[in-house]
Design a protein around this motif. Structure first.
Motif, PDB file in Angstrom:
ATOM      1  N   PRO A 358       0.809  -1.235   0.000  1.00 39.19           N
ATOM      2  CA  PRO A 358       0.000   0.000   0.000  1.00 39.19           C
ATOM      3  C   PRO A 358       0.838   1.279   0.000  1.00 39.19           C
ATOM      4  N   ALA A 359       2.027   1.236   0.624  1.00 39.30           N
ATOM      5  CA  ALA A 359       2.883   2.430   0.617  1.00 39.30           C
ATOM      6  C   ALA A 359       3.281   2.787  -0.810  1.00 39.30           C
ATOM      7  N   GLY A 360       3.503   1.765  -1.654  1.00 37.23           N
ATOM      8  CA  GLY A 360       3.835   2.012  -3.059  1.00 37.23           C
ATOM      9  C   GLY A 360       2.651   2.586  -3.820  1.00 37.23           C
ATOM     10  N   GLU A 361       1.451   2.049  -3.570  1.00 43.50           N
ATOM     11  CA  GLU A 361       0.255   2.574  -4.231  1.00 43.50           C
ATOM     12  C   GLU A 361       0.050   4.048  -3.877  1.00 43.50           C
ATOM     13  N   LYS A 362       0.282   4.379  -2.603  1.00 39.37           N
ATOM     14  CA  LYS A 362       0.114   5.767  -2.166  1.00 39.37           C
ATOM     15  C   LYS A 362       1.160   6.673  -2.802  1.00 39.37           C
ATOM     16  N   PHE A 363       2.398   6.199  -2.882  1.00 38.79           N
ATOM     17  CA  PHE A 363       3.479   7.024  -3.438  1.00 38.79           C
ATOM     18  C   PHE A 363       3.253   7.282  -4.929  1.00 38.79           C
ATOM     19  N   PHE A 364       2.923   6.213  -5.686  1.00 46.52           N
ATOM     20  CA  PHE A 364       2.758   6.358  -7.141  1.00 46.52           C
ATOM     21  C   PHE A 364       1.353   6.832  -7.535  1.00 46.52           C
ATOM     22  N   GLN A 370      -3.074  -1.384 -11.631  1.00 45.03           N
ATOM     23  CA  GLN A 370      -2.515  -0.458 -12.614  1.00 45.03           C
ATOM     24  C   GLN A 370      -0.995  -0.543 -12.656  1.00 45.03           C
ATOM     25  N   ILE A 371      -0.385  -0.644 -11.499  1.00 44.04           N
ATOM     26  CA  ILE A 371       1.078  -0.672 -11.419  1.00 44.04           C
ATOM     27  C   ILE A 371       1.641  -1.924 -12.080  1.00 44.04           C
ATOM     28  N   LYS A 372       0.909  -3.037 -12.030  1.00 38.15           N
ATOM     29  CA  LYS A 372       1.401  -4.282 -12.620  1.00 38.15           C
ATOM     30  C   LYS A 372       1.544  -4.179 -14.141  1.00 38.15           C
ATOM     31  N   ASN A 373       0.911  -3.184 -14.741  1.00 40.54           N
ATOM     32  CA  ASN A 373       1.034  -2.975 -16.182  1.00 40.54           C
ATOM     33  C   ASN A 373       2.224  -2.077 -16.544  1.00 40.54           C
ATOM     34  N   ILE A 429      12.130   0.612  -1.557  1.00 41.43           N
ATOM     35  CA  ILE A 429      12.407   1.999  -1.943  1.00 41.43           C
ATOM     36  C   ILE A 429      12.015   2.922  -0.796  1.00 41.43           C
ATOM     37  N   ARG A 430      12.947   3.752  -0.406  1.00 52.01           N
ATOM     38  CA  ARG A 430      12.674   4.746   0.650  1.00 52.01           C
ATOM     39  C   ARG A 430      12.745   6.149   0.059  1.00 52.01           C
ATOM     40  N   ASP A 431      11.720   6.949   0.340  1.00 45.09           N
ATOM     41  CA  ASP A 431      11.660   8.331  -0.149  1.00 45.09           C
ATOM     42  C   ASP A 431      12.490   9.222   0.773  1.00 45.09           C
TER      43      ASP A 431
END
Length: 665
Positions: A358-364, A370-373, A429-431
């Motif tokens: 979920p942290a990746g979904e929030k960041f992107f 959608q991200i899997k594409n 990945i850390r922001d």
């Protein structure tokens, strides 16, 4: 369905030993914990006793001071009466004896300013004076430096015992010396003094000794104390009196280990000495012994019970245990990944994205499906996949552009194989964007502070002669009239005066940067604030063919210094206007992000050269012909004072964007 798991005897023995060690560790821990609790009670008791001694000692000193104050008043009143009789020439030795007898005074002597004895209530008084006493005590009276002396307790030279002495000057700088027998005062001190107090404290059960000690030795102590270690020779005692705080230790007294607590004794903010109290360890040892026996017994019972339960549990284990363990681990891993603040991406051997947390979904700002594409180059930035996988390092720091925002990212790469030997990659990945911005903010703050202090010193040195020049120019313009070239003369004086004003204005800006006004926060509506900014600048910018656009997506309150934030926006709008040559656009956007308010001031002007981006917040750096180079420095300081962050992005020919991030409250 899986078969039941069988436990081998060796494994069962290891488990039994582990349980045994666990019980032993628990017993030892409980023993230590119980001793600490008992010791805490002992420390609390010692602290309370010392506080009682300190309060009682203060009362003893207060009572003694009040008694001495009353004695001083009485003796000085008698001296005033004698002085009055002396002035009226109605005094002789007989009258002095009568005054001494009626007022219970030991002796009254009257000296002239040469130290000669004029009158005395003592029949064997020496009329030539008492040289040693006069030289030591009465010189300030004879010299006119003092009119009253409180000598206080003084050992009698001619007889045994102590006297209490006061002195009053006569009109001719002579001295009226009154002696009172101090036996009753000393007796009173003995009844209420420290020795009695400390002896009474030792009557309490468990109190071995009490003492008051300074660096020279014991000042007072209970009767059983013959000697104690000196403060100067003991690091513990020296540290306690230096730090002015309660302290404790275990120590030896007459061959017996005791608990000693100490506390400095202060009177009128001056440390008089160190109160020390020794407590018996017998109650503590008795409590520890009882607790030890109980805990050992409980430990044995726990060991027996644990062993029985362990055997029963492991002989009755089945598939349900494994299933629960698997569910627990699966749930734990799921919660760990879903609640992680870092972005976690799982890729297959073809570098295709299979999972994202979920942290990746929030960041992107994309869903998992959608991200899997996406591939990594499209998801992060161009060349990201090559940078991650074609390097020997497993940790990479890179910069990517997300929309219009530059992101600093730290990537960690690892791999694993599943049960079917299929290879997968894991990217964490850390922001680091906020950290990088904060580092830049701190570095700019240090530079501004150092350069601001330097500017302040230089400005002060310049300002005084500059003011003198301005005053002289004004005086010349008013009082001096040249015989020729008047117009040119007045033009020059006016020019010099205007330049002095301009330089003085610059100096005031330096001082404002070095010593900024304190922040005065108040609540205000952000939308109304931005509307005022728009009204203030829109017309002026339109006259320059510059369009001002304000877009606000937050209509709540903020808690800022409205004047200083307004100064920030005015300076940035002014800079943006200067950067636009003919026609252009300035856009102000405000929105809420979590508990921050993001304000963006963007223009489509000339932009800032890449080599200058890192310098624009430096004090005195400017690319303007008439610029002072302190405007952005002041902005940086204001944002720092608000606990915010300001950053800049710019490209030549495309424009500049300043981003301000401030806490809502």
């Amino acid at each position: 369905m899986l078969n039941k798991i069988l436990i081998r005897p060796k494994s069962l023995l290891l488990i039994f030993i582990s349980v045994l060690l666990l019980v032993a560790i628990t017993v030892v821990y409980e023993l230590r914990q119980s001793r600490q609790e008992a010791l805490s009670i002992l420390k609390s008791q010692a602290h309370s006793l010392l506080e009682t001694i300190l309060i009682s000692s203060q009362e003893v000193l207060t009572a003694s001071e009040e008694v001495e104050s009353e004695i001083n008043k009485r003796l000085l009143n008698n001296a005033e009466i004698i002085k009055l009789l002396l002035e009226r020439n109605k005094l002789d030795n007989k009258i002095l004896r009568e005054i001494a007898a009626s007022n219970n005074l030991h002796r009254i002597n009257i000296f002239n300013n040469l130290g000669e004895l004029l009158y005395s209530s003592f029949e064997r008084g020496n009329k030539t004076g008492q040289g040693e006493f006069i030289g030591k005590y009465l010189a300030p009276i004879f010299n006119g430096e003092k009119d009253t002396l409180i000598i206080g307790l003084k050992e009698s030279r001619m007889q045994q015992g102590y006297r209490y002495v006061t002195v009053l000057s006569t009109d001719s700088d002579g001295a009226i010396v009154i002696n009172m027998d101090a036996e009753q005062l000393l007796e009173f001190r003995g009844r209420i003094g420290f020795g009695i107090l400390l002896n009474r404290m030792t009557e309490n059960e468990g109190v071995i000794y009490t003492a008051l000690e300074d660096s020279s030795g014991i000042l007072a102590a209970s009767g059983n104390v013959k000697s104690l270690d000196n403060i100067v020779e003991s690091d513990f005692l020296s540290e306690s009196i230096e730090n002015k705080q309660f302290n404790w230790r275990f120590t030896d007294f007459n061959g017996t280990e005791i608990f000693e607590a100490v506390h400095p004794f202060d009177v009128d903010d001056e440390t008089i000495g160190l109160f020390r109290i020794g407590l018996s360890l017998a109650p503590l040892n008795a409590v520890n012994e009882r607790i030890t026996n109980r805990i050992i017994l409980i430990g044995i019972l726990l060991l027996v019970l644990g062993t029985v339960l362990l055997v029963l549990v492991f002989y009755r284990q089945n598939f349900d245990i494994l299933r629960k363990q698997y569910q627990y681990m699966e749930g734990f891993a799921h919660q760990l990944i879903n609640n992680a603040n870092d972005i976690i991406i799982v890729l297959n051997r073809l570098k295709q994205i299979k999972e994202i947390n979920p942290a990746g979904e929030k960041f992107f700002e994309l869903s998992s499906d959608q991200i899997k594409n996406y591939d990594l180059n499209k998801l992060l930035c161009e060349g990201a996949e090559n940078q991650i996988f074609n390097t020997s390092s497993q940790i990479i720091e890179t910069t990517c552009l997300r929309g219009e925002e530059k992101k600093h990212l730290l990537l960690s790469r690892s791999s694993f194989e599943d049960s079917e030997k299929e290879l997968f990659y894991v990217l964490i990945i850390r922001d680091l964007t906020s950290i990088k911005e904060l580092e830049q903010q701190i570095e700019r703050g240090k530079q501004l502070t150092a350069m601001g202090n330097l500017a302040s010193g230089v400005a002060h040195e310049i300002r005084n002669p500059l003011n003198a020049i301005g005053t002289i120019i004004q005086q010349l313009g008013r009082d001096f009239e040249p015989t020729a070239d008047k117009e040119e003369y007045y033009s020059f004086t006016k020019l010099v005066y205007n330049e002095v004003k301009r330089i003085n204005k610059t100096i005031e800006s330096f001082l404002k940067l070095a010593k900024p006004e304190p922040i005065v926060r108040k609540h205000f509506i952000l939308s109304e604030f931005l509307k005022d900014i728009e009204l203030q600048h829109k017309r002026n910018l339109e006259d320059k063919n510059i369009k001002l656009i304000v877009e606000n997506y937050y209509d709540g309150e903020v808690f800022w210094d409205v004047d200083q934030i307004k100064q920030v926006l005015i300076n940035l709008i002014s800079n943006a206007g200067d950067a636009i040559v003919n026609t252009g656009e300035i856009k102000i956007t405000a929105k809420q992000h979590e508990d921050n308010i993001i304000i963006v001031i963007a223009d489509n002007g000339n932009g800032i050269a890449e080599e200058n981006i890192g310098k624009i917040f430096n004090l005195y750096f400017t690319t303007k012909a008439d610029g002072s180079g302190i405007g952005l420095g002041i902005i940086q300081r204001i944002i720092n004072e608000h606990g915010g962050i300001i950053s800049v992005d710019s490209k030549i020919g495309e424009g500049t964007k300043f981003t301000i991030k401030l806490k809502q409250e």
